[in-house]
Design a protein around this motif. Structure first.
Motif, PDB file in Angstrom:
ATOM      1  N   GLN A  20       0.522  -1.212  -0.207  1.00 39.76           N
ATOM      2  CA  GLN A  20      -0.101   0.144   0.042  1.00 39.76           C
ATOM      3  C   GLN A  20       0.777   1.227   0.103  1.00 39.76           C
ATOM      4  O   GLN A  20       0.369   2.246  -0.721  1.00 39.76           O
ATOM      5  N   SER A  21       1.965   1.226   0.762  1.00 41.29           N
ATOM      6  CA  SER A  21       2.903   2.444   0.776  1.00 41.29           C
ATOM      7  C   SER A  21       3.809   2.575  -0.513  1.00 41.29           C
ATOM      8  O   SER A  21       3.507   3.721  -0.904  1.00 41.29           O
ATOM      9  N   LEU A  22       3.863   1.668  -1.224  1.00 45.41           N
ATOM     10  CA  LEU A  22       4.519   1.946  -2.491  1.00 45.41           C
ATOM     11  C   LEU A  22       3.481   2.480  -3.446  1.00 45.41           C
ATOM     12  O   LEU A  22       3.909   3.120  -4.210  1.00 45.41           O
ATOM     13  N   SER A  23       2.376   1.701  -3.365  1.00 48.27           N
ATOM     14  CA  SER A  23       1.211   2.208  -4.588  1.00 48.27           C
ATOM     15  C   SER A  23       0.919   3.643  -4.050  1.00 48.27           C
ATOM     16  O   SER A  23       0.857   4.429  -5.348  1.00 48.27           O
ATOM     17  N   ARG A  24       0.783   4.047  -2.881  1.00 51.11           N
ATOM     18  CA  ARG A  24       0.608   5.559  -2.681  1.00 51.11           C
ATOM     19  C   ARG A  24       1.732   6.294  -3.387  1.00 51.11           C
ATOM     20  O   ARG A  24       1.393   7.400  -3.862  1.00 51.11           O
ATOM     21  N   LYS A  25       2.986   5.998  -3.148  1.00 48.40           N
ATOM     22  CA  LYS A  25       3.899   6.834  -3.408  1.00 48.40           C
ATOM     23  C   LYS A  25       3.849   6.897  -5.020  1.00 48.40           C
ATOM     24  O   LYS A  25       4.293   8.028  -5.688  1.00 48.40           O
ATOM     25  N   LEU A  26       3.753   6.040  -5.760  1.00 51.62           N
ATOM     26  CA  LEU A  26       3.727   5.821  -7.197  1.00 51.62           C
ATOM     27  C   LEU A  26       2.814   6.444  -7.527  1.00 51.62           C
ATOM     28  O   LEU A  26       2.961   7.209  -8.856  1.00 51.62           O
ATOM     29  N   VAL A  27       1.472   6.703  -7.093  1.00 51.86           N
ATOM     30  CA  VAL A  27       0.341   7.286  -7.764  1.00 51.86           C
ATOM     31  C   VAL A  27       0.831   8.760  -7.309  1.00 51.86           C
ATOM     32  O   VAL A  27       0.436   9.806  -8.446  1.00 51.86           O
ATOM     33  N   SER A  83       0.982  10.474 -11.230  1.00 55.81           N
ATOM     34  CA  SER A  83      -0.261  11.379 -11.526  1.00 55.81           C
ATOM     35  C   SER A  83       0.000  12.925 -11.772  1.00 55.81           C
ATOM     36  O   SER A  83      -0.207  13.452 -12.815  1.00 55.81           O
ATOM     37  N   GLY A  84       0.888  13.271 -10.785  1.00 50.00           N
ATOM     38  CA  GLY A  84       1.400  15.028 -11.323  1.00 50.00           C
ATOM     39  C   GLY A  84       2.239  15.015 -12.326  1.00 50.00           C
ATOM     40  O   GLY A  84       1.842  15.897 -13.264  1.00 50.00           O
ATOM     41  N   LEU A  85       3.267  14.113 -12.468  1.00 51.34           N
ATOM     42  CA  LEU A  85       4.021  14.314 -13.710  1.00 51.34           C
ATOM     43  C   LEU A  85       3.387  14.242 -14.957  1.00 51.34           C
ATOM     44  O   LEU A  85       3.664  14.828 -15.853  1.00 51.34           O
ATOM     45  N   SER A 124      -5.492   2.918  -1.649  1.00 49.96           N
ATOM     46  CA  SER A 124      -4.127   3.000  -2.469  1.00 49.96           C
ATOM     47  C   SER A 124      -3.535   4.342  -2.499  1.00 49.96           C
ATOM     48  O   SER A 124      -2.329   4.560  -2.866  1.00 49.96           O
ATOM     49  N   VAL A 125      -4.096   5.331  -1.792  1.00 50.30           N
ATOM     50  CA  VAL A 125      -3.657   6.529  -1.756  1.00 50.30           C
ATOM     51  C   VAL A 125      -3.471   7.284  -0.336  1.00 50.30           C
ATOM     52  O   VAL A 125      -3.122   8.432  -0.031  1.00 50.30           O
ATOM     53  N   THR A 126      -3.763   6.488   0.620  1.00 48.90           N
ATOM     54  CA  THR A 126      -3.585   6.886   2.240  1.00 48.90           C
ATOM     55  C   THR A 126      -2.718   6.297   2.910  1.00 48.90           C
ATOM     56  O   THR A 126      -2.155   5.067   2.403  1.00 48.90           O
ATOM     57  N   ARG A 127      -2.259   6.626   3.803  1.00 45.87           N
ATOM     58  CA  ARG A 127      -1.147   5.879   4.797  1.00 45.87           C
ATOM     59  C   ARG A 127      -1.575   4.888   5.721  1.00 45.87           C
ATOM     60  O   ARG A 127      -1.233   3.659   5.612  1.00 45.87           O
ATOM     61  N   GLU A 128      -2.810   5.102   6.315  1.00 47.16           N
ATOM     62  CA  GLU A 128      -3.100   4.153   7.041  1.00 47.16           C
ATOM     63  C   GLU A 128      -4.661   3.642   6.886  1.00 47.16           C
ATOM     64  O   GLU A 128      -5.258   2.829   7.632  1.00 47.16           O
ATOM     65  N   GLY A 129      -5.312   4.048   5.654  1.00 46.53           N
ATOM     66  CA  GLY A 129      -6.365   3.392   5.210  1.00 46.53           C
ATOM     67  C   GLY A 129      -7.477   3.911   5.807  1.00 46.53           C
ATOM     68  O   GLY A 129      -8.733   3.288   5.753  1.00 46.53           O
ATOM     69  N   ARG A 130      -7.660   5.197   6.244  1.00 44.40           N
ATOM     70  CA  ARG A 130      -8.632   5.958   6.866  1.00 44.40           C
ATOM     71  C   ARG A 130      -9.234   6.940   5.783  1.00 44.40           C
ATOM     72  O   ARG A 130      -8.460   7.763   5.350  1.00 44.40           O
ATOM     73  N   ALA A 131     -10.528   7.078   5.600  1.00 37.67           N
ATOM     74  CA  ALA A 131     -11.010   7.872   4.691  1.00 37.67           C
ATOM     75  C   ALA A 131     -10.809   9.143   4.863  1.00 37.67           C
ATOM     76  O   ALA A 131     -10.593   9.942   3.879  1.00 37.67           O
ATOM     77  N   ASP A 165       9.294  14.858  -3.451  1.00 32.11           N
ATOM     78  CA  ASP A 165       8.669  14.370  -2.352  1.00 32.11           C
ATOM     79  C   ASP A 165       8.381  12.902  -2.245  1.00 32.11           C
ATOM     80  O   ASP A 165       8.640  12.190  -1.548  1.00 32.11           O
ATOM     81  N   GLY A 166       8.032  12.505  -3.491  1.00 32.75           N
ATOM     82  CA  GLY A 166       7.757  10.891  -3.748  1.00 32.75           C
ATOM     83  C   GLY A 166       9.047  10.210  -3.662  1.00 32.75           C
ATOM     84  O   GLY A 166       8.647   8.934  -3.003  1.00 32.75           O
ATOM     85  N   ILE A 167      10.071  10.519  -4.187  1.00 35.27           N
ATOM     86  CA  ILE A 167      11.045   9.782  -4.065  1.00 35.27           C
ATOM     87  C   ILE A 167      11.625   9.817  -2.719  1.00 35.27           C
ATOM     88  O   ILE A 167      12.221   8.749  -2.209  1.00 35.27           O
ATOM     89  N   ALA A 168      11.488  10.840  -2.022  1.00 33.97           N
ATOM     90  CA  ALA A 168      12.053  11.102  -0.685  1.00 33.97           C
ATOM     91  C   ALA A 168      11.433  10.093   0.137  1.00 33.97           C
ATOM     92  O   ALA A 168      12.264   9.539   1.052  1.00 33.97           O
TER      93      ALA A 168
END
Length: 243
Positions: free
Chosen positions: A99-106, A110-112, A158-165, A204-207
């Protein structure tokens, strides 16, 4: 002695003023000819009117073409953004990636990809607003899910750290607002928007990825951040911004 304009003989059949006509012995100065009906007829005002009408039609056709072009570009970019998130939702659901990798790849892609899609929009002044419609729609989607009006568990995962809405209303929402702000206020005329998005998306994503893997040494004044992650942000952000 004041200079005088040369006189030009004109035929009485060419210049008429009401019921009075000029004889063949009458002379007209250039200034007189310009204001006379015969001059207006000779310059072809009919042709000028047709030319203006044609220009108006061409301008209208160009505006319509730009509008259709931007609508098509908006649909394509919006579809691509949705497909990107959907792909990582599927990969996370099948446990192909964490989940953490998915979030960072998105976060990175998405922005680039949004910035890379700017050239496909037209050169009209309204093109930026069509492009900004894409993050606007994504922002509304985040708000709807973040407020649990219509929660999508895969999107949240897929886009959150802890899975909370409610996390959708923080970092992810600010992220799409930054995309919208850059498109509207900077667009393609200023490098500020592109550089800012490169630092936010790529840097920030790579960081986060580098910090998790090599971030054993923390920054003294912020134990949650590492030297490896912070340095990676500036290096990768810099190279992405000049690419």
């Amino acid at each position: 002695m004041a200079a005088t304009l040369p006189l030009s003989p004109i035929n009485h059949q060419l210049c008429r003023f009401g019921n009075n006509s000029l004889t063949t012995h009458r002379f007209c100065s250039p200034g007189f000819l310009i204001s006379s009906p015969c001059f207006i007829g000779l310059t072809g005002m009919g042709s000028a009117t047709q030319l203006r009408a044609r220009r108006s039609l061409i301008s209208s056709a160009v505006a319509t073409n730009s509008l259709l072009h931007d609508v098509g570009a908006t649909v394509a970019v919006l579809g691509g953004a949705y497909a990107l998130v959907l792909s990582f939702e599927s990969l996370t659901k099948r446990n192909v990636i964490q989940q953490s990798l998915s979030r960072k790849l998105v976060h990175i892609l998405s922005g680039l990809l949004f910035v890379l899609a700017w050239p496909i929009f037209s050169g009209s002044t309204e093109a930026r607003y069509f492009a900004a419609f894409v993050p606007l729609v994504n922002g509304l989607r985040l708000v709807i899910n973040g407020l649990s009006i219509s929660p999508n568990s895969m999107l949240i995962k897929s886009v959150t750290r802890e899975g909370r809405a409610e996390e959708l209303l923080k970092g992810p929402l600010f992220y799409v607002l930054a995309l919208l702000f850059s498109a509207v206020f900077f667009w393609r005329e200023s490098p500020i928007g592109m550089i800012s998005l490169a630092m936010m998306c790529g840097g920030d994503g790579i960081a986060d990825i580098m910090g998790r893997k090599f971030g054993s040494t923390k920054i003294p004044y912020n134990p949650r951040k590492s030297w490896a992650g912070s340095i990676s942000m500036f290096i990768f952000g810099f190279f992405i911004s000049i690419a």
